[in-house]
Every structure is written in structure tokens, then in C-alpha cells.
Write an enzyme that holds these catalytic residues in place. Structure first.
Site, PDB file in Angstrom:
ATOM      1  N   LEU A  51       0.881  -1.164   0.000  1.00 17.59           N
ATOM      2  CA  LEU A  51       0.000   0.000   0.000  1.00 17.59           C
ATOM      3  C   LEU A  51       0.914   1.208   0.000  1.00 17.59           C
ATOM      4  O   LEU A  51       1.909   1.241   0.731  1.00 17.59           O
ATOM      5  CB  LEU A  51      -0.888   0.019   1.258  1.00 17.59           C
ATOM      6  CG  LEU A  51      -2.021  -0.999   1.334  1.00 17.59           C
ATOM      7  CD1 LEU A  51      -2.622  -1.006   2.738  1.00 17.59           C
ATOM      8  CD2 LEU A  51      -3.100  -0.683   0.307  1.00 17.59           C
ATOM      9  N   ASP A  52       0.592   2.210  -0.808  1.00 12.86           N
ATOM     10  CA  ASP A  52       1.507   3.341  -0.868  1.00 12.86           C
ATOM     11  C   ASP A  52       1.466   4.154   0.426  1.00 12.86           C
ATOM     12  O   ASP A  52       0.616   3.943   1.294  1.00 12.86           O
ATOM     13  CB  ASP A  52       1.249   4.196  -2.115  1.00 12.86           C
ATOM     14  CG  ASP A  52      -0.134   4.817  -2.168  1.00 12.86           C
ATOM     15  OD1 ASP A  52      -0.780   4.684  -3.198  1.00 12.86           O
ATOM     16  OD2 ASP A  52      -0.558   5.439  -1.171  1.00 12.86           O
ATOM     17  N   HIS A  53       2.399   5.078   0.531  1.00 13.59           N
ATOM     18  CA  HIS A  53       2.611   5.882   1.739  1.00 13.59           C
ATOM     19  C   HIS A  53       1.319   6.509   2.249  1.00 13.59           C
ATOM     20  O   HIS A  53       1.050   6.548   3.459  1.00 13.59           O
ATOM     21  CB  HIS A  53       3.664   6.953   1.419  1.00 13.59           C
ATOM     22  CG  HIS A  53       3.898   7.953   2.497  1.00 13.59           C
ATOM     23  ND1 HIS A  53       3.178   9.131   2.601  1.00 13.59           N
ATOM     24  CD2 HIS A  53       4.782   7.960   3.526  1.00 13.59           C
ATOM     25  CE1 HIS A  53       3.603   9.815   3.646  1.00 13.59           C
ATOM     26  NE2 HIS A  53       4.582   9.130   4.223  1.00 13.59           N
TER      27      HIS A  53
END
Length: 199
Positions: A51-53
């Protein structure tokens, strides 16, 4: 299909908080929060997918590289609750369902047909700690999107392509493993990932 987990391997589901990277090894010259800060994980623990930042929610971890490969290789459903800018229209939802054109690594890409629908009310999710959007700046709405692929920042690109930029993105399900009532930073050890791998 039942997959026997080796006794010396460990498997977890976590609620990745906003602002964390989906990794254990820091990037050079970047001081970002890492998954290792959430618990005392055993050596060689890895995230299955990412999952991105700026995204939150369900993430699976394992010490078994073969298990990671099996989960990533099966085209397993991943469901997201997405808060978007504006009141989502049925036309936009239909476009998402049929697949939209996004850019991946500089190339045009047509997303696969997926499941998408508007949520009638705001889902019961933990607060992210601050207001996502001041109500004076216009309405927002929530949709559910379920995909079986995982291009970089795909969901965000999909909603932007139909005119509704993503404000908050929370993954709530991978296969039959749900986030349930977990809170950001929670870690739950699982015996295996049979719920994900079952056809």
C-alpha cells in the site's frame, strides 16, 4: 486448495497506518516510517504486495517467500473503500466497472473490469487523525472498488480518470481475509493464508 504452513514460518495481517511505507528496509536519505515500527517481527518478514505511503488498511505479512508468491500469483480480489472529492455519479461508477485508461510507467493501460459501487453512508473506519477535507470546500462521497490486479497507485489513478480524485484510500479485504474491527497499527498473527488461497 489447502496450503500447509511450515511451523517455522509466521503470517500476519496488519492495519497499515497512513504515512508508513510497506517495507522493512529504509530507503537511502529518506526518513519514513516502516512496518518494523509496528511490532517485533521475526527476521525475513516481508509484505505481500504493498500500500503506498498515503494509503491505509489491510496488508498481509509473511516470513515464507513461497507463500508470498502464491498469494500474489492468484489474481486475488482486493477491496478498497475510497473517499473521493465530490458526489460520485452512477456514470462514473459504470466507467470504473468497465475499466478505464490510466498511465502505468509512462504507458497507457486499460484497467480490467472490476466491482464498484457507491456506499450509501460513510463506512465505519477509524479516524485518520485529522479532517481529510473541510466541509466548506465541497462534498465528498465513498465508493467500494474491488480489483484483482495491482498496478502502482491504480485506484487513485482510476478515480481521477473519471473526475473524482481520491482523498482517502483504505483496503478492507484481501480474498476472504477482512480488516474487521482492527485499528491503525494493529497486528494479528494468523496460522496461514488459506482464506486467501481458497478458490
Amino acid at each position: 486448495m489447502q496450503t500447509e504452513a511450515l511451523p517455522n514460518h509466521h503470517h500476519y495481517k496488519i492495519f497499515k497506518p497512513h504515512g508508513f511505507l510497506s517495507q522493512f528496509v529504509p530507503e537511502k536519505m529518506k526518513k519514513k516510517k516502516l512496518l518494523s515500527e509496528l511490532s517485533d517481527f521475526p527476521d525475513k518478514t516481508m509484505a505481500i504486495g504493498r500500500l503506498d505511503h498515503d494509503s491505509e488498511g489491510l496488508l498481509l505479512l509473511t516470513t515464507d517467500g513461497m507463500m508470498s508468491h502464491k498469494v500474489r500469483d492468484k489474481g486475488i480480489e482486493k477491496e478498497y473503500y475510497v473517499q473521493v472529492d465530490g458526489e460520485i455519479t452512477q456514470e462514473a461508477v459504470s466507467l470504473l466497472q468497465n475499466g478505464v485508461e490510466i498511465t502505468v510507467s509512462g504507458n497507457k493501460y486499460q484497467t480490467l473490469p472490476c466491482k464498484a459501487f457507491a456506499l450509501e453512508s460513510e463506512p465505519s473506519l477509524p479516524s485518520r487523525g485529522r479532517n481529510i477535507r473541510d466541509p466548506r470546500h465541497g462534498p465528498t462521497s465513498w465508493i467500494s472498488i474491488t480489483i484483482c490486479e495491482g498496478k502502482k497507485r491504480q485506484i487513485r489513478k482510476m478515480t481521477a480518470s473519471v473526475g473524482f480524485p481520491t482523498l482517502r484510500l483504505v483496503r478492507v479485504r484481501i480474498g476472504d481475509i477482512h480488516i474487521d474491527n482492527m485499528n491503525p497499527g494493529d497486528v494479528i498473527e494468523l496460522p496461514n493464508f488459506d482464506d486467501v488461497l481458497n478458490d
